[in-house]
Design a protein around this motif. Sequence first.
Motif, PDB file in Angstrom:
ATOM      1  N   ASN A 192       0.182   0.050  17.654  1.00 45.94           N
ATOM      2  CA  ASN A 192       1.331   0.082  16.756  1.00 45.94           C
ATOM      3  C   ASN A 192       1.155  -0.894  15.597  1.00 45.94           C
ATOM      4  O   ASN A 192       1.425  -0.569  14.433  1.00 45.94           O
ATOM      5  CB  ASN A 192       2.595  -0.251  17.542  1.00 45.94           C
ATOM      6  N   LYS A 193       0.677  -2.116  15.899  1.00 48.24           N
ATOM      7  CA  LYS A 193       0.429  -3.119  14.853  1.00 48.24           C
ATOM      8  C   LYS A 193      -0.645  -2.644  13.895  1.00 48.24           C
ATOM      9  O   LYS A 193      -0.535  -2.818  12.676  1.00 48.24           O
ATOM     10  CB  LYS A 193       0.022  -4.442  15.493  1.00 48.24           C
ATOM     11  N   SER A 194      -1.688  -2.050  14.457  1.00 42.99           N
ATOM     12  CA  SER A 194      -2.785  -1.555  13.629  1.00 42.99           C
ATOM     13  C   SER A 194      -2.306  -0.458  12.684  1.00 42.99           C
ATOM     14  O   SER A 194      -2.662  -0.440  11.496  1.00 42.99           O
ATOM     15  CB  SER A 194      -3.914  -1.031  14.524  1.00 42.99           C
ATOM     16  N   LEU A 195      -1.467   0.447  13.208  1.00 45.18           N
ATOM     17  CA  LEU A 195      -0.942   1.536  12.378  1.00 45.18           C
ATOM     18  C   LEU A 195      -0.012   1.001  11.286  1.00 45.18           C
ATOM     19  O   LEU A 195      -0.005   1.513  10.161  1.00 45.18           O
ATOM     20  CB  LEU A 195      -0.194   2.542  13.255  1.00 45.18           C
ATOM     21  N   LYS A 198       0.861  -0.118   5.626  1.00 43.65           N
ATOM     22  CA  LYS A 198       1.138  -1.048   4.527  1.00 43.65           C
ATOM     23  C   LYS A 198       0.056  -0.936   3.454  1.00 43.65           C
ATOM     24  O   LYS A 198       0.352  -0.917   2.253  1.00 43.65           O
ATOM     25  CB  LYS A 198       1.213  -2.469   5.065  1.00 43.65           C
ATOM     26  N   LYS A 199      -1.208  -0.863   3.907  1.00 45.25           N
ATOM     27  CA  LYS A 199      -2.316  -0.704   2.959  1.00 45.25           C
ATOM     28  C   LYS A 199      -2.182   0.604   2.192  1.00 45.25           C
ATOM     29  O   LYS A 199      -2.396   0.655   0.976  1.00 45.25           O
ATOM     30  CB  LYS A 199      -3.643  -0.736   3.697  1.00 45.25           C
ATOM     31  N   ASN A 200      -1.820   1.660   2.903  1.00 41.25           N
ATOM     32  CA  ASN A 200      -1.684   2.970   2.255  1.00 41.25           C
ATOM     33  C   ASN A 200      -0.547   2.966   1.239  1.00 41.25           C
ATOM     34  O   ASN A 200      -0.641   3.592   0.173  1.00 41.25           O
ATOM     35  CB  ASN A 200      -1.447   4.057   3.301  1.00 41.25           C
ATOM     36  N   LYS A 201       0.541   2.257   1.561  1.00 41.42           N
ATOM     37  CA  LYS A 201       1.660   2.155   0.615  1.00 41.42           C
ATOM     38  C   LYS A 201       1.223   1.449  -0.660  1.00 41.42           C
ATOM     39  O   LYS A 201       1.597   1.854  -1.771  1.00 41.42           O
ATOM     40  CB  LYS A 201       2.826   1.413   1.261  1.00 41.42           C
TER      41      LYS A 201
END
Length: 267
Positions: A215-218, A223-226
Amino acid sequence: MTTEQQTNVMFKDVPAYKERPRLEVLHIYERTKPDQYWKTVLVETVYENTQISNVIFDNKIKIFFRFSGTKQKSELCFKAIHRILKDRHNVIASETISLTGGELGIWDDAYRGNRLGRWLFNEIVSWAKQWPNADIDSIRLGPADATEDNLERRNKMYTEAGLDFGDDGNGNHIGRSREMKASKLISLSSWKKENGGNIILQDIDDYMKELLKENKSLKREMKKNKLRIGSLNQKLSMMESKTIKGMLRRASRSIMKFLHLMFKDIR
């Protein structure tokens, strides 16, 4: 030899039974395609010790299971009962084990064929073996689960666990197992993925830790994708703005040239 000494000898080579955790997780892969994931199953094990009367004492194990993300029409549960009957002098008169608790089977075809029943039955067999001198109640094979695709698997599971149904002339579609002691039961391990099977057993705490980690990884990835999406949108806005400005400038020049030519002709 005293009764206590006989009991000590009888249990000398019997490995101590380790109670199962209340909650566990099974990761099941396709039986015929061990690399292809099938389902995740949440398992709950409940132990009960009850005194039915002054002379009847029961130990029970119930194993409930639920498929993750799947609606189930009914409760799926395997159970077994170890019963001690004492006489009026508090001496054991009989000791029996019902491996089925009255009924044993996975009746929904969607859940058959991937060794789940084998794993569940093995846990009951392992539990029963802690009372090696107990008599195993006869198991009745019925026609309901003797379908063409299930008959061979069902019979193989029972016979590999040490149960003997003999040759009744009907291909073991129906029948009853012969009398035996719990010491003759055989624990199964063919379900283990490490042994060429298709099931991995995991502690619920480890499973939850893995889910939290994923979940943390996703969330980090999201966040990076945003940020990337925001950056791309900014670039697109700049490109669109420059394109529109360029079009306006070109249109303005064309209009100026047209007006210049028109006034030139008038003069």
